[in-house]
Design a protein around this motif. Structure first.
Motif, PDB file in Angstrom:
ATOM      1  N   LEU A   1      64.249  23.166  78.624  1.00 49.63           N
ATOM      2  CA  LEU A   1      64.341  23.694  77.165  1.00 49.63           C
ATOM      3  C   LEU A   1      63.995  25.213  77.104  1.00 49.63           C
ATOM      4  CD1 LEU A   1      62.606  20.835  74.961  1.00 49.63           C
ATOM      5  CD2 LEU A   1      65.182  21.461  75.367  1.00 49.63           C
ATOM      6  N   GLU A   2      64.659  25.964  76.582  1.00 54.16           N
ATOM      7  CA  GLU A   2      64.185  27.261  76.378  1.00 54.16           C
ATOM      8  C   GLU A   2      64.007  27.428  74.944  1.00 54.16           C
ATOM      9  OE1 GLU A   2      65.723  31.840  77.257  1.00 54.16           O
ATOM     10  OE2 GLU A   2      66.916  30.248  78.224  1.00 54.16           O
ATOM     11  N   THR A   3      62.700  27.934  74.857  1.00 60.51           N
ATOM     12  CA  THR A   3      62.015  28.207  73.402  1.00 60.51           C
ATOM     13  C   THR A   3      62.228  29.454  72.891  1.00 60.51           C
ATOM     14  OG1 THR A   3      59.867  28.647  74.215  1.00 60.51           O
ATOM     15  CG2 THR A   3      60.500  26.160  73.659  1.00 60.51           C
ATOM     16  N   PRO A   4      62.499  29.776  71.654  1.00 61.90           N
ATOM     17  CA  PRO A   4      62.682  31.265  71.029  1.00 61.90           C
ATOM     18  C   PRO A   4      61.360  31.918  71.097  1.00 61.90           C
ATOM     19  CG  PRO A   4      62.319  29.591  69.044  1.00 61.90           C
ATOM     20  CD  PRO A   4      62.386  28.763  70.559  1.00 61.90           C
ATOM     21  N   ARG A   5      60.156  31.398  71.426  1.00 62.55           N
ATOM     22  CA  ARG A   5      59.007  32.054  71.663  1.00 62.55           C
ATOM     23  C   ARG A   5      58.082  31.468  72.566  1.00 62.55           C
ATOM     24  NH1 ARG A   5      60.249  31.409  66.705  1.00 62.55           N
ATOM     25  NH2 ARG A   5      58.831  29.733  66.303  1.00 62.55           N
ATOM     26  N   VAL A   6      57.298  32.317  73.098  1.00 64.14           N
ATOM     27  CA  VAL A   6      56.261  31.516  74.091  1.00 64.14           C
ATOM     28  C   VAL A   6      55.271  30.315  73.363  1.00 64.14           C
ATOM     29  CG1 VAL A   6      54.351  32.007  75.708  1.00 64.14           C
ATOM     30  CG2 VAL A   6      56.075  33.391  75.420  1.00 64.14           C
ATOM     31  N   PRO A   7      55.298  29.176  73.729  1.00 61.35           N
ATOM     32  CA  PRO A   7      54.498  28.212  73.162  1.00 61.35           C
ATOM     33  C   PRO A   7      53.090  28.469  73.410  1.00 61.35           C
ATOM     34  CG  PRO A   7      56.131  27.188  74.720  1.00 61.35           C
ATOM     35  CD  PRO A   7      56.144  28.852  74.830  1.00 61.35           C
ATOM     36  N   VAL A   8      52.188  28.003  72.461  1.00 58.39           N
ATOM     37  CA  VAL A   8      50.770  28.020  72.751  1.00 58.39           C
ATOM     38  C   VAL A   8      50.112  26.405  73.111  1.00 58.39           C
ATOM     39  CG1 VAL A   8      50.289  29.880  71.223  1.00 58.39           C
ATOM     40  CG2 VAL A   8      50.066  27.921  70.412  1.00 58.39           C
ATOM     41  N   ALA A   9      50.868  25.561  72.873  1.00 57.22           N
ATOM     42  CA  ALA A   9      50.569  24.352  73.034  1.00 57.22           C
ATOM     43  C   ALA A   9      51.951  23.191  73.153  1.00 57.22           C
ATOM     44  CB  ALA A   9      49.753  23.532  71.962  1.00 57.22           C
ATOM     45  N   ILE A  10      52.093  22.401  74.248  1.00 58.68           N
ATOM     46  CA  ILE A  10      53.024  21.394  74.316  1.00 58.68           C
ATOM     47  C   ILE A  10      52.573  20.047  74.627  1.00 58.68           C
ATOM     48  CG2 ILE A  10      55.141  21.005  75.924  1.00 58.68           C
ATOM     49  CD1 ILE A  10      54.962  23.899  76.939  1.00 58.68           C
ATOM     50  N   ALA A  11      53.046  19.129  73.865  1.00 61.46           N
ATOM     51  CA  ALA A  11      52.506  17.680  73.819  1.00 61.46           C
ATOM     52  C   ALA A  11      53.561  16.724  73.929  1.00 61.46           C
ATOM     53  CB  ALA A  11      51.309  17.544  72.721  1.00 61.46           C
ATOM     54  N   ILE A  12      53.380  15.820  74.818  1.00 63.89           N
ATOM     55  CA  ILE A  12      54.204  14.642  74.694  1.00 63.89           C
ATOM     56  C   ILE A  12      53.475  13.448  74.388  1.00 63.89           C
ATOM     57  CG2 ILE A  12      53.990  14.087  76.907  1.00 63.89           C
ATOM     58  CD1 ILE A  12      57.592  13.980  75.832  1.00 63.89           C
ATOM     59  N   THR A  13      53.817  12.694  73.286  1.00 67.73           N
ATOM     60  CA  THR A  13      53.293  11.431  72.719  1.00 67.73           C
ATOM     61  C   THR A  13      52.916  10.171  73.744  1.00 67.73           C
ATOM     62  OG1 THR A  13      54.904  10.759  71.491  1.00 67.73           O
ATOM     63  CG2 THR A  13      53.731  12.148  70.168  1.00 67.73           C
ATOM     64  N   ASP A  14      53.895  10.080  74.552  1.00 69.22           N
ATOM     65  CA  ASP A  14      53.690   8.909  75.529  1.00 69.22           C
ATOM     66  C   ASP A  14      54.007   9.316  76.852  1.00 69.22           C
ATOM     67  OD1 ASP A  14      53.696   6.737  76.863  1.00 69.22           O
ATOM     68  OD2 ASP A  14      54.999   5.254  75.518  1.00 69.22           O
ATOM     69  N   PRO A  15      53.289   9.969  77.450  1.00 70.89           N
ATOM     70  CA  PRO A  15      53.351  10.445  78.927  1.00 70.89           C
ATOM     71  C   PRO A  15      53.913   9.434  79.785  1.00 70.89           C
ATOM     72  CG  PRO A  15      50.980  10.233  78.522  1.00 70.89           C
ATOM     73  CD  PRO A  15      51.746   9.852  77.301  1.00 70.89           C
ATOM     74  N   THR A  16      53.918   8.047  79.543  1.00 72.68           N
ATOM     75  CA  THR A  16      54.590   7.170  80.404  1.00 72.68           C
ATOM     76  C   THR A  16      55.957   7.139  80.478  1.00 72.68           C
ATOM     77  OG1 THR A  16      54.659   5.364  79.044  1.00 72.68           O
ATOM     78  CG2 THR A  16      52.594   5.653  80.627  1.00 72.68           C
ATOM     79  N   ILE A  17      56.558   7.633  79.377  1.00 70.41           N
ATOM     80  CA  ILE A  17      57.983   7.937  78.953  1.00 70.41           C
ATOM     81  C   ILE A  17      58.834   9.202  79.421  1.00 70.41           C
ATOM     82  CG2 ILE A  17      59.908   7.902  77.395  1.00 70.41           C
ATOM     83  CD1 ILE A  17      58.481   5.115  77.617  1.00 70.41           C
ATOM     84  N   ALA A  18      57.942  10.101  79.316  1.00 72.16           N
ATOM     85  CA  ALA A  18      58.358  11.541  79.905  1.00 72.16           C
ATOM     86  C   ALA A  18      57.471  12.263  80.428  1.00 72.16           C
ATOM     87  CB  ALA A  18      59.546  12.024  78.493  1.00 72.16           C
ATOM     88  N   ASN A  19      57.745  13.164  81.169  1.00 70.74           N
ATOM     89  CA  ASN A  19      56.448  14.309  81.562  1.00 70.74           C
ATOM     90  C   ASN A  19      57.114  15.654  81.214  1.00 70.74           C
ATOM     91  OD1 ASN A  19      54.379  15.262  83.328  1.00 70.74           O
ATOM     92  ND2 ASN A  19      55.976  15.908  84.626  1.00 70.74           N
TER      93      ASN A  19
END
Length: 75
Positions: free
Chosen positions: A12-30
């Motif tokens: 994914l390319e975001t429009p700005r630089v993120p300050v935080a990234i979170a995934i709610t279930d790390p067993t499904i996706a990294n």
């Protein structure tokens, strides 16, 4: 919404630089940031769904994706 094949990844390319990234279930996706500060790799680890939240700081709404990981059934 992101649909990812099991064992594969998308960038994914975001429009700005993120300050935080979170995934709610790390067993499904990294998730991990790539060399470019505004690129994020999402890899499907197990079949299921989870949420990805990308925050940009005060005054900017977060980007929220529903991530679904599926098995390729095309064979």
């Amino acid at each position: 919404w992101l649909d990812i094949e099991l064992g594969k990844s998308v960038v994914l390319e975001t429009p700005r630089v993120p300050v935080a990234i979170a995934i709610t279930d790390p067993t499904i996706a990294n998730v991990q940031s790539l060399g470019a500060a505004n690129k994020i790799q999402v890899q499907g680890l197990a079949i299921g769904s989870t949420d990805l939240v990308v925050q940009f700081g005060p005054g900017s709404p977060p980007m929220i994706y529903e991530v679904t990981v599926h098995r390729d059934l095309s064979d």
